[in-house]
Design an enzyme around this catalytic site. Structure first.
Site, PDB file in Angstrom:
ATOM      1  N   ASP A 134     -10.705  44.238  40.526  1.00 58.39           N
ATOM      2  CA  ASP A 134      -9.962  43.652  40.886  1.00 58.39           C
ATOM      3  C   ASP A 134      -9.716  42.730  40.598  1.00 58.39           C
ATOM      4  O   ASP A 134      -8.270  42.377  39.732  1.00 58.39           O
ATOM      5  CB  ASP A 134     -10.816  43.665  42.748  1.00 58.39           C
ATOM      6  CG  ASP A 134      -9.979  42.474  43.251  1.00 58.39           C
ATOM      7  OD1 ASP A 134      -8.823  42.704  43.874  1.00 58.39           O
ATOM      8  OD2 ASP A 134     -10.198  41.984  45.069  1.00 58.39           O
ATOM      9  N   ARG A 193     -11.250  41.852  38.227  1.00 54.82           N
ATOM     10  CA  ARG A 193     -12.677  41.237  37.097  1.00 54.82           C
ATOM     11  C   ARG A 193     -13.124  40.001  36.702  1.00 54.82           C
ATOM     12  O   ARG A 193     -13.649  39.990  36.205  1.00 54.82           O
ATOM     13  CB  ARG A 193     -10.760  40.476  36.088  1.00 54.82           C
ATOM     14  CG  ARG A 193     -11.310  41.789  34.932  1.00 54.82           C
ATOM     15  CD  ARG A 193     -10.033  42.212  33.408  1.00 54.82           C
ATOM     16  NE  ARG A 193      -9.864  43.464  34.699  1.00 54.82           N
ATOM     17  CZ  ARG A 193      -8.457  43.572  33.662  1.00 54.82           C
ATOM     18  NH1 ARG A 193      -8.022  43.536  33.190  1.00 54.82           N
ATOM     19  NH2 ARG A 193      -8.791  44.787  33.785  1.00 54.82           N
ATOM     20  N   THR A 213     -16.231  39.922  38.273  1.00 56.44           N
ATOM     21  CA  THR A 213     -17.713  40.889  37.924  1.00 56.44           C
ATOM     22  C   THR A 213     -17.805  41.050  36.817  1.00 56.44           C
ATOM     23  O   THR A 213     -18.954  41.419  36.136  1.00 56.44           O
ATOM     24  CB  THR A 213     -17.364  41.643  39.292  1.00 56.44           C
ATOM     25  OG1 THR A 213     -17.211  40.646  40.660  1.00 56.44           O
ATOM     26  CG2 THR A 213     -19.053  42.705  39.670  1.00 56.44           C
ATOM     27  N   LYS A 234      -7.060  47.629  39.901  1.00 55.11           N
ATOM     28  CA  LYS A 234      -5.389  46.426  40.714  1.00 55.11           C
ATOM     29  C   LYS A 234      -4.943  46.050  40.431  1.00 55.11           C
ATOM     30  O   LYS A 234      -5.320  45.564  38.960  1.00 55.11           O
ATOM     31  CB  LYS A 234      -6.450  46.002  41.600  1.00 55.11           C
ATOM     32  CG  LYS A 234      -7.295  46.488  42.988  1.00 55.11           C
ATOM     33  CD  LYS A 234      -7.676  45.980  44.052  1.00 55.11           C
ATOM     34  CE  LYS A 234      -8.258  46.238  45.318  1.00 55.11           C
ATOM     35  NZ  LYS A 234      -8.629  45.171  45.783  1.00 55.11           N
TER      36      LYS A 234
HETATM   37  O1  PRP Z   1     -13.002  42.792  39.926  1.00 59.96           O
HETATM   38  P1  PRP Z   1     -13.436  41.152  41.304  1.00 59.96           P
HETATM   39  O2  PRP Z   1     -13.017  40.861  41.479  1.00 59.96           O
HETATM   40  O3  PRP Z   1     -14.958  39.985  40.698  1.00 59.96           O
HETATM   41  O4  PRP Z   1     -14.837  42.424  42.250  1.00 59.96           O
HETATM   42  C1  PRP Z   1     -15.086  43.405  41.904  1.00 59.96           C
HETATM   43  C2  PRP Z   1     -16.010  43.400  43.047  1.00 59.96           C
HETATM   44  O5  PRP Z   1     -16.572  43.241  44.345  1.00 59.96           O
HETATM   45  C3  PRP Z   1     -17.261  44.415  44.722  1.00 59.96           C
HETATM   46  O6  PRP Z   1     -18.159  44.478  45.010  1.00 59.96           O
HETATM   47  P2  PRP Z   1     -18.758  42.873  45.990  1.00 59.96           P
HETATM   48  O7  PRP Z   1     -19.437  42.035  45.984  1.00 59.96           O
HETATM   49  O8  PRP Z   1     -17.634  42.952  47.320  1.00 59.96           O
HETATM   50  O9  PRP Z   1     -19.741  44.003  46.918  1.00 59.96           O
HETATM   51  P3  PRP Z   1     -20.441  45.530  46.833  1.00 59.96           P
HETATM   52  O10 PRP Z   1     -20.495  46.362  45.675  1.00 59.96           O
HETATM   53  O11 PRP Z   1     -21.655  45.770  46.987  1.00 59.96           O
HETATM   54  O12 PRP Z   1     -18.976  46.501  47.836  1.00 59.96           O
HETATM   55  C4  PRP Z   1     -16.946  45.511  44.135  1.00 59.96           C
HETATM   56  O13 PRP Z   1     -17.907  46.703  43.682  1.00 59.96           O
HETATM   57  C5  PRP Z   1     -16.894  44.960  43.217  1.00 59.96           C
HETATM   58  O14 PRP Z   1     -18.305  44.364  41.919  1.00 59.96           O
END
Ligand code: PRP
Length: 206
Positions: free
Chosen positions: A115, A117, A119, A155
């Site tokens: 999303d 990026r 994470t 995305k």
């Molecule tokens: O690109 P980013 O903006 O960093 O977002 C992406 C992260 O967000 C969500 O995790 P979430 O913390 O919602 O938990 P989940 O995986 O347990 O659903 C998804 O699983 C990714 O790990």
């Protein structure tokens, strides 16, 4: 105002994107030695992907789990999504026993969505840092440790963080599909899976 329409994705869609991407990954980086799933959303794609990364008769590729959570500060738009907390991390002790450490290995990091990026940036840089420290302590070099990233969906939007290619040592970034910046509804979050799948089929994501 009506709520924006979500982007519905079926289990079949995730499965097919993993299959297609596994073929590309095998061509580009070869068979990974280890898959690291980012929980919770990365676990299911990681397991599906493993089916297609292994040939008949070969040993299963180990899957390790890491947990990362994005803490959003809704009060300050500039810091949204910038704080990541490790809820689970690699157990180097266990890996060494069974795996002769990660140094020099072909490592594939898996998540369901890229999303902002944040994470993925965090996962790659922290894994690199930890493995580099380990390598240094053993007098070894990290540069033959290949890091690749697979996400089911990327995305298409401005990202808040980059993936540092210099840490990947020849590894690749691959998304199953680049999608518009919409709320993606994954099947494992569905309350009514039949209704969810019908919507995904209607949108052509099956
Ligand atoms: O690109 P980013 O903006 O960093 O977002 C992406 C992260 O967000 C969500 O995790 P979430 O913390 O919602 O938990 P989940 O995986 O347990 O659903 C998804 O699983 C990714 O790990």
């Amino acid at each position: 105002m009506p709520l924006p329409e979500k982007y519905y994705v079926s289990y079949n869609c995730v499965h097919k994107l993993c299959k297609k991407s596994a073929e590309e990954l095998l061509e580009r980086i070869g068979k990974p030695d280890l898959i690291i799933g980012i929980g919770g959303g990365g676990f299911i794609p990681a397991r599906i992907l493993r089916t297609f990364l292994k040939h008949d008769g070969e040993k299963n590729i180990p899957i390790q789990a890491i947990g990362l959570s994005l803490y959003e500060d809704m009060g300050n738009q500039d810091t949204i999504g910038t704080e990541i907390v490790r809820t689970q991390w690699l157990d180097f002790g266990a890996l060494e026993k069974n795996f002769d450490s990660l140094i020099g290995k072909n490592i594939l990091i898996v998540d369901e969505v890229d999303d902002t990026r944040t994470t993925l940036h965090y996962a790659l840089s922290e894994l690199y840092k930890d493995i580099n420290e380990k390598a240094k302590s053993l007098g070894r070099d990290i540069h033959d440790t290949k890091f690749s990233i697979f996400v089911v969906h990327n995305k298409m939007k401005a990202k808040r963080a980059d993936i540092d290619e210099s840490m990947m040592n020849g590894g690749v970034y691959l998304s199953g599909e680049d999608v518009p910046d919409k709320w993606i509804a994954y099947p494992w979050e569905a309350n009514d899976i039949d209704d969810h799948t019908r919507r995904a089929v209607e949108q052509g994501h099956d």
